[in-house]
Design a protein around this motif. Structure first.
Motif, PDB file in Angstrom:
ATOM      1  N   LYS A  11      -7.457   8.450  -5.566  1.00 20.29           N
ATOM      2  CA  LYS A  11      -8.224   8.690  -4.384  1.00 20.29           C
ATOM      3  C   LYS A  11      -9.445   9.466  -4.498  1.00 20.29           C
ATOM      4  O   LYS A  11      -9.539  10.490  -5.294  1.00 20.29           O
ATOM      5  CB  LYS A  11      -7.038   9.814  -3.629  1.00 20.29           C
ATOM      6  CG  LYS A  11      -6.039   9.186  -3.183  1.00 20.29           C
ATOM      7  CD  LYS A  11      -5.135  10.263  -2.577  1.00 20.29           C
ATOM      8  CE  LYS A  11      -3.652   9.765  -2.166  1.00 20.29           C
ATOM      9  NZ  LYS A  11      -2.843  10.958  -1.602  1.00 20.29           N
ATOM     10  N   ALA A  23      -7.048  -1.801   6.228  1.00 22.47           N
ATOM     11  CA  ALA A  23      -8.194  -1.086   5.878  1.00 22.47           C
ATOM     12  C   ALA A  23      -9.172  -2.003   5.656  1.00 22.47           C
ATOM     13  O   ALA A  23      -9.431  -3.100   5.599  1.00 22.47           O
ATOM     14  CB  ALA A  23      -7.768  -0.524   4.342  1.00 22.47           C
ATOM     15  N   GLY A  71     -10.836   1.531   2.423  1.00 26.33           N
ATOM     16  CA  GLY A  71     -11.190   2.682   3.250  1.00 26.33           C
ATOM     17  C   GLY A  71     -10.304   2.652   4.520  1.00 26.33           C
ATOM     18  O   GLY A  71     -10.262   1.641   5.231  1.00 26.33           O
ATOM     19  N   PHE A  72      -9.239   3.859   4.590  1.00 24.76           N
ATOM     20  CA  PHE A  72      -8.416   3.660   5.595  1.00 24.76           C
ATOM     21  C   PHE A  72      -8.963   4.839   6.800  1.00 24.76           C
ATOM     22  O   PHE A  72      -9.716   5.631   6.640  1.00 24.76           O
ATOM     23  CB  PHE A  72      -7.266   4.489   5.061  1.00 24.76           C
ATOM     24  CG  PHE A  72      -6.429   3.617   3.957  1.00 24.76           C
ATOM     25  CD1 PHE A  72      -5.738   2.762   4.328  1.00 24.76           C
ATOM     26  CD2 PHE A  72      -7.111   3.657   2.606  1.00 24.76           C
ATOM     27  CE1 PHE A  72      -5.118   1.852   3.057  1.00 24.76           C
ATOM     28  CE2 PHE A  72      -6.340   3.073   1.645  1.00 24.76           C
ATOM     29  CZ  PHE A  72      -5.273   2.064   2.032  1.00 24.76           C
ATOM     30  N   GLN A 111      -2.442   7.466   6.049  1.00 25.12           N
ATOM     31  CA  GLN A 111      -2.376   5.808   5.629  1.00 25.12           C
ATOM     32  C   GLN A 111      -2.611   5.552   4.340  1.00 25.12           C
ATOM     33  O   GLN A 111      -2.141   4.825   3.348  1.00 25.12           O
ATOM     34  CB  GLN A 111      -3.059   5.067   6.443  1.00 25.12           C
ATOM     35  CG  GLN A 111      -2.799   4.948   8.036  1.00 25.12           C
ATOM     36  CD  GLN A 111      -3.278   3.914   8.746  1.00 25.12           C
ATOM     37  OE1 GLN A 111      -4.357   3.554   8.319  1.00 25.12           O
ATOM     38  NE2 GLN A 111      -3.253   3.768  10.065  1.00 25.12           N
ATOM     39  N   LEU A 112      -3.808   6.373   3.616  1.00 27.66           N
ATOM     40  CA  LEU A 112      -4.204   6.268   2.415  1.00 27.66           C
ATOM     41  C   LEU A 112      -3.123   6.977   1.388  1.00 27.66           C
ATOM     42  O   LEU A 112      -2.918   6.268   0.309  1.00 27.66           O
ATOM     43  CB  LEU A 112      -5.403   7.291   2.105  1.00 27.66           C
ATOM     44  CG  LEU A 112      -5.969   7.398   0.898  1.00 27.66           C
ATOM     45  CD1 LEU A 112      -6.123   5.982   0.025  1.00 27.66           C
ATOM     46  CD2 LEU A 112      -7.254   8.366   0.899  1.00 27.66           C
ATOM     47  N   THR A 113      -2.185   8.119   1.868  1.00 27.63           N
ATOM     48  CA  THR A 113      -1.412   8.558   0.927  1.00 27.63           C
ATOM     49  C   THR A 113      -0.059   7.805   0.922  1.00 27.63           C
ATOM     50  O   THR A 113       0.516   7.388   0.013  1.00 27.63           O
ATOM     51  CB  THR A 113      -0.780   9.572   1.714  1.00 27.63           C
ATOM     52  OG1 THR A 113      -1.925  10.729   1.873  1.00 27.63           O
ATOM     53  CG2 THR A 113       0.225  10.466   0.965  1.00 27.63           C
ATOM     54  N   GLU A 134      -6.067   9.871   6.491  1.00 32.31           N
ATOM     55  CA  GLU A 134      -5.499  10.212   5.317  1.00 32.31           C
ATOM     56  C   GLU A 134      -4.078   9.821   5.320  1.00 32.31           C
ATOM     57  O   GLU A 134      -3.710   9.452   3.795  1.00 32.31           O
ATOM     58  CB  GLU A 134      -5.916  11.651   5.105  1.00 32.31           C
ATOM     59  CG  GLU A 134      -5.609  12.320   3.798  1.00 32.31           C
ATOM     60  CD  GLU A 134      -5.771  13.815   3.523  1.00 32.31           C
ATOM     61  OE1 GLU A 134      -5.585  14.347   2.550  1.00 32.31           O
ATOM     62  OE2 GLU A 134      -6.105  14.317   4.674  1.00 32.31           O
ATOM     63  N   ALA A 139      -1.113   4.851  -1.571  1.00 32.36           N
ATOM     64  CA  ALA A 139      -0.949   5.278  -2.848  1.00 32.36           C
ATOM     65  C   ALA A 139       0.529   5.548  -3.259  1.00 32.36           C
ATOM     66  O   ALA A 139       0.773   5.071  -4.451  1.00 32.36           O
ATOM     67  CB  ALA A 139      -1.776   6.433  -2.919  1.00 32.36           C
ATOM     68  N   LYS A 173     -10.061   9.468   2.893  1.00 32.07           N
ATOM     69  CA  LYS A 173      -9.544   8.188   3.613  1.00 32.07           C
ATOM     70  C   LYS A 173     -10.258   6.936   2.435  1.00 32.07           C
ATOM     71  O   LYS A 173     -10.042   6.062   3.050  1.00 32.07           O
ATOM     72  CB  LYS A 173     -10.432   8.116   4.859  1.00 32.07           C
ATOM     73  CG  LYS A 173     -10.031   9.202   5.846  1.00 32.07           C
ATOM     74  CD  LYS A 173     -10.861   8.799   7.011  1.00 32.07           C
ATOM     75  CE  LYS A 173     -10.367  10.120   8.149  1.00 32.07           C
ATOM     76  NZ  LYS A 173     -11.166   9.768   9.400  1.00 32.07           N
ATOM     77  N   PHE A 174     -10.546   7.189   1.159  1.00 36.10           N
ATOM     78  CA  PHE A 174     -10.718   6.253   0.532  1.00 36.10           C
ATOM     79  C   PHE A 174     -10.120   6.306  -0.867  1.00 36.10           C
ATOM     80  O   PHE A 174     -10.016   7.330  -1.278  1.00 36.10           O
ATOM     81  CB  PHE A 174     -12.368   6.330   0.269  1.00 36.10           C
ATOM     82  CG  PHE A 174     -12.983   5.108  -0.313  1.00 36.10           C
ATOM     83  CD1 PHE A 174     -13.308   3.962   0.619  1.00 36.10           C
ATOM     84  CD2 PHE A 174     -13.096   4.947  -1.680  1.00 36.10           C
ATOM     85  CE1 PHE A 174     -13.733   2.742  -0.234  1.00 36.10           C
ATOM     86  CE2 PHE A 174     -13.714   3.791  -2.369  1.00 36.10           C
ATOM     87  CZ  PHE A 174     -14.153   2.677  -1.462  1.00 36.10           C
ATOM     88  N   GLY A 175      -9.617   5.224  -1.591  1.00 33.74           N
ATOM     89  CA  GLY A 175      -8.894   4.941  -2.649  1.00 33.74           C
ATOM     90  C   GLY A 175      -9.349   3.774  -3.488  1.00 33.74           C
ATOM     91  O   GLY A 175      -9.845   2.878  -2.823  1.00 33.74           O
TER      92      GLY A 175
END
Length: 361
Positions: free
Chosen positions: A76, A18, A96-97, A102-104, A100, A107, A80-82
């Protein structure tokens, strides 16, 4: 905590890639890129300390070294950002992934590690409470054994049994005091971390609201510019049609010019013919009858010449009017192109602003 995890003590349990950001320490609103490109971000587990860390290294530089605590929260903020706040590092990390999904996954792993850290903390507190209860029970049992010795035994037996029990009780009480002091310190530290986390969340919420308002403002400006661009495109199409008409007018002017040249050539031929007829009239006086005929022809030719001259004047007038219209159209086209260049520069500046905003987000 060491910046790079030793392989003998910590092992990676989850790895992804990321773009890493940190909150600007001066404004607490804008994001500052911590890496020029996507880097590896990993969860590490320390079996000795029973703790979890998120670590990311860009070359020889450690850009993330965050120990997960039960009070942390991963939020989140977009598809695409967390982000999460680390009170120990006194900063807020953002990732920043590429997708979505990969972000999930990140998380979910954060929540899992957070629950594991909470479970480890609860177990540690249970051990402290168990040790405290055991010390208290030992303290309660020691006087009864001492009383039994005083009733059933001699003074020597009192001395032999009473001394080790008191030493053991004192040692247990010292351990209990140390554990309670550590527990109080940990509680204060956790309260401080919680307060810092609340303040960070409040700042992040304010920054998020300002960012949303700014995005809405830029959207309205973009819509207005888009409408103006559509109007300009319609005007350009109208001007292109006018240019096509100008080209057709040019073609007609060229045809008129060629026709004018032909008429001038024909006029010259008629003038030569007239001159030759005049010479013949002067040289041959006996051909008066023919001269009359020639005179009639000359009159007809002169009349035709006048008609041709009238036509030439008319054509010249039309050519001048056409040139005047063409000059006016060129002037209008130039003025419009100047306005269009200004609007294109404004659109270019607006596009640069949007690009900068996308980078900041």
């Amino acid at each position: 905590i060491s910046p790079v995890p030793p392989s003998s003590r910590e092992q990676p349990i989850f790895t992804t890639r990321a773009h890493v950001f940190q909150i600007d320490p001066s404004t607490k609103k804008n994001w500052v890129p911590a890496s020029k490109q996507a880097v590896t971000v990993s969860y590490f587990y320390d079996s000795t300390r029973n703790s979890y860390r998120i670590i990311s290294v860009d070359g020889a530089k450690v850009i993330i070294n965050s120990t997960i605590t039960p009070n942390m929260t991963f939020t989140k903020t977009s598809q695409k950002f967390g982000q999460w706040a680390d009170s120990r590092a006194n900063t807020v990390f953002g990732l920043g992934f590429p997708s979505e999904q990969q972000l999930t996954k990140f998380a979910e792993k954060f929540q899992e590690v957070k629950e594991a850290a909470k479970l480890a903390r609860d177990r540690s507190q249970e051990k402290i409470e168990t040790s405290s209860n055991h010390s208290q029970e030992s303290g309660r049992e020691t006087p009864s054994s001492t009383r039994a010795s005083s009733v059933n035994g001699t003074d020597d037996e009192k001395a032999s049994h009473g001394g080790p029990a008191e030493a053991h009780l004192k040692s247990e009480n010292d351990k209990l005091k140390i554990a309670l002091a550590q527990s109080s310190s940990n509680v204060k530290k956790w309260e401080t971390e919680l307060q810092s986390l609340r303040e960070s969340n409040a700042r992040l919420s304010t920054a998020l609201q300002e960012s949303a308002a700014s995005i809405e403002h830029w959207k309205k400006q973009f819509s207005a510019c888009k409408e103006e661009n559509d109007q300009l495109r319609g005007k350009i199409e109208e001007l292109e049609e006018q240019c096509n008409e100008i080209n057709k007018e040019k073609e007609r002017n060229a045809q008129l010019s060629r026709r004018l040249q032909e008429l001038e050539t024909e006029l010259q031929d008629k003038e030569l013919e007239l001159e030759e007829l005049r010479k013949q009239g002067e040289i041959i006086p006996e051909l008066m009858s023919e001269c009359e005929s020639v005179s009639e022809q000359l009159q007809a030719a002169e009349k035709k010449n006048k008609d041709l001259e009238e036509k030439v004047r008319t054509l010249r007038t039309e050519v001048e009017e056409s040139k005047h219209r063409q000059t006016n159209l060129k002037t209008e086209l130039k003025n419009f192109l100047d306005v269009l260049d200004g609007k294109i520069d404004e659109l270019h500046d607006f596009r640069q602003g949007l690009s900068k905003l996308g980078v900041d987000n």
